[in-house]
Design an enzyme around this catalytic site. Sequence first.
Site, PDB file in Angstrom:
ATOM      1  CB  SER A 216      -0.927   0.006   1.222  1.00 27.60           C
ATOM      2  OG  SER A 216      -1.639   1.222   1.297  1.00 27.60           O
ATOM      3  CG  ASP A 217       1.261   5.684  -2.078  1.00 28.29           C
ATOM      4  OD1 ASP A 217       2.447   5.762  -1.716  1.00 28.29           O
ATOM      5  OD2 ASP A 217       0.624   6.655  -2.517  1.00 28.29           O
ATOM      6  CE  LYS A 218       4.210   8.482   4.191  1.00 29.68           C
ATOM      7  NZ  LYS A 218       3.435   9.761   4.339  1.00 29.68           N
ATOM      8  CB  THR A 221      -3.437   4.716   0.401  1.00 23.54           C
ATOM      9  OG1 THR A 221      -3.359   5.154  -0.959  1.00 23.54           O
ATOM     10  CG2 THR A 221      -4.146   3.373   0.443  1.00 23.54           C
ATOM     11  CB  THR A 462      -2.947   0.745  -3.171  1.00 23.76           C
ATOM     12  OG1 THR A 462      -1.961   1.194  -2.224  1.00 23.76           O
ATOM     13  CG2 THR A 462      -3.692  -0.439  -2.594  1.00 23.76           C
TER      14      THR A 462
END
Length: 836
Positions: A216-218, A221, A462
């Site tokens: 996951s992107d930070k 998100t 993501t």
Amino acid sequence: MEEHNAGNAIAALKKSLAPRANVKRGGVWKAVAARELVVGDLVNLKLGDIVPADCVLLAGEPLEVDQSALTGESLPSTVHAGQTVYQGSIVKRGELEALVSATGANTFFGKATALVSSVEATGNFQKVLTRVSMFLIAVSLVLVTVILIYLLCNGSGFLDALSISVVILISSIPMAMQVVCSSTMAVGAHHLATKKAIVSRLSAIEELAGMDVLCSDKTGTLTQNKLTLYKPFLIGNVSEDELILTAALAAKRMEEGQDAIDSCVTKSCKDKSLLNRFKEHHFVPFDPISKRTEATVESPDGLVFQVSKGAPQVILAMSANMDLIQESVQHSVNEFAERGYRTLGVARTDDSGRWIMLGLLPLYDPPRIDTAETLRKAGKLGIGVKMITGDQSAIARETSRRLGMGTNIFNTDCFTESISAFEQSRLSDLIEQADGFAEVFPEHKFFIVEQLQLKGHRVGMTGDGVNDAPALKRADIGIAVDGATDAARAAADIVLTDPGLSVIIDAIVVARAIFQRMKNYCIYRIACTLQLLFFFFIAILAVDPNQFAPDHTLPVTNERFFRFPVIAIVVITVLNDGTILTIAYDHVFGGRKPEKWNLPETCVIASILGFVAFLSSILYLVAGLSSMNGNGVFNTWFNLDPLSYGQVITLMYLKVSLSDFMTVFAARTRGWFWERRPGTPLFIAFIVATCAATFTSLFWFLDPLQNSSEHPMASLSAGLVGLTWLYDLIWFMIQDSIKVFAYRFYDKRELMDDADLKHYTQTQKESFALRASIRGSVVDARASLLTKNSFVSAHHSIHGQSIHGHSFLDGKRSAAATPKTVPFRSFGEELLKKAI
């Protein structure tokens, strides 16, 4: 003509909108199309320009550049002379000349595009369907070929034998498999759309159900992508409200167009009316040289003074009270930096015009409100979430700590091109065990996803920016989050229209339910195909109806084998396929673990169901044929009149039809068939199909459609129909019981395998817990797999403390000393020795 003119107008508009650049050629500045630039061109970059190619800045004041489309980070970056600005970035402040260093496919943007284009993979679901279909087709071809040869060798005409074989082959080939599975996924995609997840590739639903790692992107998100004030550090008797008000006075007050920091500070001011009562006489905006803003304001009582905010070391250096507060300010700055906060110093002038520092304002991008709960749900679903961000390591680590994800965060120093196969395997282990990675670029994200896939994981990714597109394409499930760029959406398999990760969790639950429906259908389809194939195979090769007739001759035909008329096979096939389409609406529950195709188990269970149905059909056929002479089971046990051959054919038509329909309910559950109610559409379809088969058997009216060479089917009595229903129900219970015990056997084996895996994992953890003493503070980054920074990150992940302080406003590390001993647990002893 009008269409041609419209096309010309659109082409002209595209040409006018194409990016252009100011380039110096022949000593003259001119505007040219960006596509005409070559390496070595001198270009001018100023406020508002879109950087036309990768360029190296020449001497002069630094630029502030918005690289959000490339890195996904919202705050502008300061780029100094000698550094590179990338194509697609937007100049937000400053003006400078630069030399073009890369164009086209060689730019940062171009390389990302090349990575996207390099991914060519067939969906996993399509591979599974192909394998199942090829298996069934292979079995069908073998058995039908044997049937054809047998018929030809026993006196059947070529065309007659060929027609029988072709009909059996067509009825056994799973032609509707692709249609049923696509319909099931299409219904699921519509359901996902109601959950704010748009599916661009149907097979991604199956892959989403099996996802066990989510990268996951930070920014945006896991976090809100919105700067927020943390509890400030106050100096003297200054209150928190006074400090924030002073910082807001030092911000550019405007309704729209404020930068992220000014907007955060202004919105944090509690008394907006008091802020608006101060008059602003003069404002000096932030620039990379002074590293602060300054404003001259007038208070409501007429007092004129100056306020400033900016880099803490700059504000501290200009303060009259520097000697008294330097140590405490520096300690607080380092402490905030270690926790990943961006820190602002705030000061104002006193009555004598001297600057007095009032305190520090820590800024951070807070986690989304629902993120922690979403991550907890993901863990319960068996999904590990790894943070992959372009932000700095300390910020990533603090965000990860707040979300309870673990702080085993590494930067990209561990990704080197020249590593041995041994080091490569250890690097794969590191990637698998890490909680996340910081300071990554597109090629790093691509590499991380690729390595996780090589370790056997089904990986989701993501992203929202151009920088995420290669990894989105490489991942098994690329997920473009809310607000993603067109490039990210084009590379993704699923596009979210609501912010945050909670939408993904909802999508996973739905996807796993869809997977169960498709798996149930595959079991059913294989079972029915095997039942029909082997029934026809044995009935033709081993059952001679003439041996059961009273005078060993049949009244209409002299065929030496049993077969269905073509119309009967067609009716069975149409009713079966029509019924099973409704499995897309079946009532199922998604699994608690990632779903993966276990084809050996699927085929074994389907074979068991098919074999039980086949055995019951053969026994019923023998019972029916033996009842033609008056001495069979139906005659002696149920006192029924002798059956005609036409009635036997109809009897078997009804038996096979009901058996196929009932197999659906055995195939759709892992436990007893009554443990989960069927979906309403599926149950209604079952009632319609079985009623149609029953009434067709009671009132057979399809004789005119039969071939003249086929024996006519005859209607059955109500007693025979009821007996067939009872017989099928009894064998259905036997079929379901054997299935349950077979699943329990598999579940027991799975528990044993899980126990072995836990033992192996524990052994690995004990091995990775090896402590090695690394003497000295100099590590050769080129010779080792991990650089000094990675060892520091590893030490931080183990002991929960930072080794280096960071000042994120000036990009420099504090002078904290590196410890002499760094325990490290993710590599073997050999690699540690090599790293020393």
